[in-house]
Design an enzyme around this catalytic site. Sequence first.
Site, PDB file in Angstrom:
ATOM      1  N   GLY A  65      -4.763   8.850   6.357  1.00  0.00           N
ATOM      2  CA  GLY A  65      -4.242   7.464   5.836  1.00  0.00           C
ATOM      3  C   GLY A  65      -3.050   6.910   6.660  1.00  0.00           C
ATOM      4  N   ARG A 120      -1.512   2.476   7.582  1.00  0.00           N
ATOM      5  CA  ARG A 120      -0.440   1.498   6.817  1.00  0.00           C
ATOM      6  C   ARG A 120       0.626   2.477   6.141  1.00  0.00           C
ATOM      7  NH1 ARG A 120      -2.493  -0.729   2.462  1.00  0.00           N
ATOM      8  NH2 ARG A 120      -4.386   0.348   2.473  1.00  0.00           N
ATOM      9  N   ASP A 131     -13.712   8.205   5.994  1.00  0.00           N
ATOM     10  CA  ASP A 131     -13.341   8.179   4.574  1.00  0.00           C
ATOM     11  C   ASP A 131     -12.986   9.874   3.970  1.00  0.00           C
ATOM     12  OD1 ASP A 131     -13.368   8.242   1.836  1.00  0.00           O
ATOM     13  OD2 ASP A 131     -15.233   7.136   1.473  1.00  0.00           O
ATOM     14  N   ASN A 173      -2.191  12.727   3.684  1.00  0.00           N
ATOM     15  CA  ASN A 173      -1.440  11.653   3.276  1.00  0.00           C
ATOM     16  C   ASN A 173      -2.093  10.501   2.404  1.00  0.00           C
ATOM     17  OD1 ASN A 173       1.025   9.523   3.261  1.00  0.00           O
ATOM     18  ND2 ASN A 173      -0.749   8.574   4.215  1.00  0.00           N
ATOM     19  N   TYR A 212      -3.941   9.478 -11.604  1.00  0.00           N
ATOM     20  CA  TYR A 212      -2.937   9.614 -10.256  1.00  0.00           C
ATOM     21  C   TYR A 212      -2.001  10.726 -10.593  1.00  0.00           C
ATOM     22  CZ  TYR A 212       0.455   8.231  -6.684  1.00  0.00           C
ATOM     23  OH  TYR A 212       1.263   8.197  -5.751  1.00  0.00           O
ATOM     24  N   ILE A 239       8.450   4.085  -3.079  1.00  0.00           N
ATOM     25  CA  ILE A 239       8.670   3.596  -1.632  1.00  0.00           C
ATOM     26  C   ILE A 239       7.999   2.164  -1.345  1.00  0.00           C
ATOM     27  CG2 ILE A 239       8.074   4.373   0.743  1.00  0.00           C
ATOM     28  CD1 ILE A 239       9.811   6.355  -0.727  1.00  0.00           C
TER      29      ILE A 239
HETATM   30  P1  NAP Z   1      -0.777   2.449   1.168  1.00  0.00           P
HETATM   31  O1  NAP Z   1       0.471   1.462   1.863  1.00  0.00           O
HETATM   32  O2  NAP Z   1      -1.567   1.861   0.020  1.00  0.00           O
HETATM   33  O3  NAP Z   1      -1.578   3.082   2.305  1.00  0.00           O
HETATM   34  C1  NAP Z   1      -2.642   3.932   1.844  1.00  0.00           C
HETATM   35  C2  NAP Z   1      -3.204   4.662   3.118  1.00  0.00           C
HETATM   36  O4  NAP Z   1      -4.192   5.521   2.860  1.00  0.00           O
HETATM   37  C3  NAP Z   1      -3.723   3.695   4.038  1.00  0.00           C
HETATM   38  O5  NAP Z   1      -3.568   3.948   5.465  1.00  0.00           O
HETATM   39  C4  NAP Z   1      -5.389   3.857   3.853  1.00  0.00           C
HETATM   40  O6  NAP Z   1      -6.207   3.539   4.854  1.00  0.00           O
HETATM   41  C5  NAP Z   1      -5.529   5.132   3.256  1.00  0.00           C
HETATM   42  N1  NAP Z   1      -6.549   5.711   2.688  1.00  0.00           N
HETATM   43  C6  NAP Z   1      -6.989   5.079   1.474  1.00  0.00           C
HETATM   44  N2  NAP Z   1      -8.212   5.816   0.920  1.00  0.00           N
HETATM   45  C7  NAP Z   1      -8.499   6.506   1.963  1.00  0.00           C
HETATM   46  C8  NAP Z   1      -9.819   7.057   2.296  1.00  0.00           C
HETATM   47  N3  NAP Z   1     -10.561   7.027   1.514  1.00  0.00           N
HETATM   48  N4  NAP Z   1      -9.837   7.375   3.521  1.00  0.00           N
HETATM   49  C9  NAP Z   1      -8.941   7.714   4.582  1.00  0.00           C
HETATM   50  N5  NAP Z   1      -7.810   7.042   4.298  1.00  0.00           N
HETATM   51  C10 NAP Z   1      -7.836   6.205   3.171  1.00  0.00           C
HETATM   52  O7  NAP Z   1      -0.041   3.739   0.453  1.00  0.00           O
HETATM   53  P2  NAP Z   1       1.356   4.626   0.428  1.00  0.00           P
HETATM   54  O8  NAP Z   1       2.386   3.987  -0.155  1.00  0.00           O
HETATM   55  O9  NAP Z   1       1.440   4.360   2.233  1.00  0.00           O
HETATM   56  O10 NAP Z   1       0.682   5.870   0.251  1.00  0.00           O
HETATM   57  C11 NAP Z   1       0.608   6.967   0.935  1.00  0.00           C
HETATM   58  C12 NAP Z   1       0.574   8.214   0.162  1.00  0.00           C
HETATM   59  O11 NAP Z   1       2.049   8.314  -0.305  1.00  0.00           O
HETATM   60  C13 NAP Z   1      -0.265   8.305  -1.137  1.00  0.00           C
HETATM   61  O12 NAP Z   1      -0.968   9.560  -0.978  1.00  0.00           O
HETATM   62  C14 NAP Z   1       0.397   7.957  -2.106  1.00  0.00           C
HETATM   63  O13 NAP Z   1      -0.097   8.424  -3.339  1.00  0.00           O
HETATM   64  C15 NAP Z   1       2.016   8.624  -1.927  1.00  0.00           C
HETATM   65  N6  NAP Z   1       2.867   7.854  -2.512  1.00  0.00           N
HETATM   66  C16 NAP Z   1       3.272   6.662  -2.452  1.00  0.00           C
HETATM   67  C17 NAP Z   1       4.410   6.331  -3.102  1.00  0.00           C
HETATM   68  C18 NAP Z   1       4.759   4.903  -2.996  1.00  0.00           C
HETATM   69  O14 NAP Z   1       5.784   4.517  -3.942  1.00  0.00           O
HETATM   70  N7  NAP Z   1       4.358   3.945  -1.933  1.00  0.00           N
HETATM   71  C19 NAP Z   1       4.954   7.216  -4.186  1.00  0.00           C
HETATM   72  C20 NAP Z   1       4.523   8.397  -4.254  1.00  0.00           C
HETATM   73  C21 NAP Z   1       3.465   8.856  -3.241  1.00  0.00           C
HETATM   74  P3  NAP Z   1      -6.990   2.073   5.134  1.00  0.00           P
HETATM   75  O15 NAP Z   1      -6.280   1.157   4.658  1.00  0.00           O
HETATM   76  O16 NAP Z   1      -7.108   2.298   6.496  1.00  0.00           O
HETATM   77  O17 NAP Z   1      -8.359   2.401   4.192  1.00  0.00           O
END
Ligand code: NAP
Length: 240
Positions: free
Chosen positions: A10, A13, A57, A84, A149, A182
């Site tokens: 992931g 982004r 995926d 991630n 989640y 975040i």
């Molecule tokens: P994001 O901006 O929505 O990015 C999500 C990333 O995951 C994207 O690069 C997406 O890739 C990838 N992804 C989703 N489904 C996928 C799949 N089936 N196979 C491969 N890649 C996949 O989210 P983020 O905030 O950066 O989150 C990253 C991690 O941090 C996640 O595990 C999330 O639960 C965790 N997190 C985030 C927060 C927050 O506040 N943002 C807080 C706690 C934990 P594509 O777009 O290329 O499909």
Amino acid sequence: MSKKIAIVTGASRGIGRAIAKMLAENNYIVIANYFRSEEEATDLQNKFDNIDIFKADVSKREDVKKLVEYTLNKYKKIDILVNNAGIDQEKLFQEITDEDWNSVINTNLFSVFCTTQEVVKNMIHNKNGCIINMSSIWGLVGASCESIYSISKAGIDAMTKSLAKELGPSNIRVNSIAPGFIDTDMNKEYSKDDINNIKQDIPLQKIGQPEDIAKCVKWLVEDEYTTGQVIAIDGGWQIH
Ligand code: NAP
């Protein structure tokens, strides 16, 4: 010494992208996995000679196998795995469908199980490895209307602790990072007012940036004596 090889899932982004950039800036070779965001992934690859991208995926075993096979054929080893990739979903508990359950659990939890399983064979053989799982503070304290989640992230933390014990003798460290709020696409539905209200509940009075999480990854990949931990990076939002 040969360069260290890191897979980041992931990485197109948000947090994963910041981690991939940080690792590339620190001389690691990064296999940046993406799924839907091809344009963003290609842009990342164009910016760094040492970032290679791979579409998969990660909720599907056959895709994960291809990602790991590609990496081993080309780079011969894997030193670091950052699990991630993840998705969020907000719904009342009684409205959650079986399809919702399968989608979130497969993307957030099965992916970590499956990717780790495929990668760890090489790490055990090399008696070296660092695995970092992206959890969430909601895995620690539970979130209202985000139960699947939260379940997926609590599962990740249990996996982190079990594998830290099982793989420690093979010199493989396994840790979770539990981010708070975040600034990424995952939170793009929140209004300015929502975000201001959240900031007031955070002791450091600000939301986090993806780079704040990447700094913790940098520390974990360099460290040699930390394993089995769930490290909250949340500005103190959920002190417990
Ligand atoms: P994001 O901006 O929505 O990015 C999500 C990333 O995951 C994207 O690069 C997406 O890739 C990838 N992804 C989703 N489904 C996928 C799949 N089936 N196979 C491969 N890649 C996949 O989210 P983020 O905030 O950066 O989150 C990253 C991690 O941090 C996640 O595990 C999330 O639960 C965790 N997190 C985030 C927060 C927050 O506040 N943002 C807080 C706690 C934990 P594509 O777009 O290329 O499909």
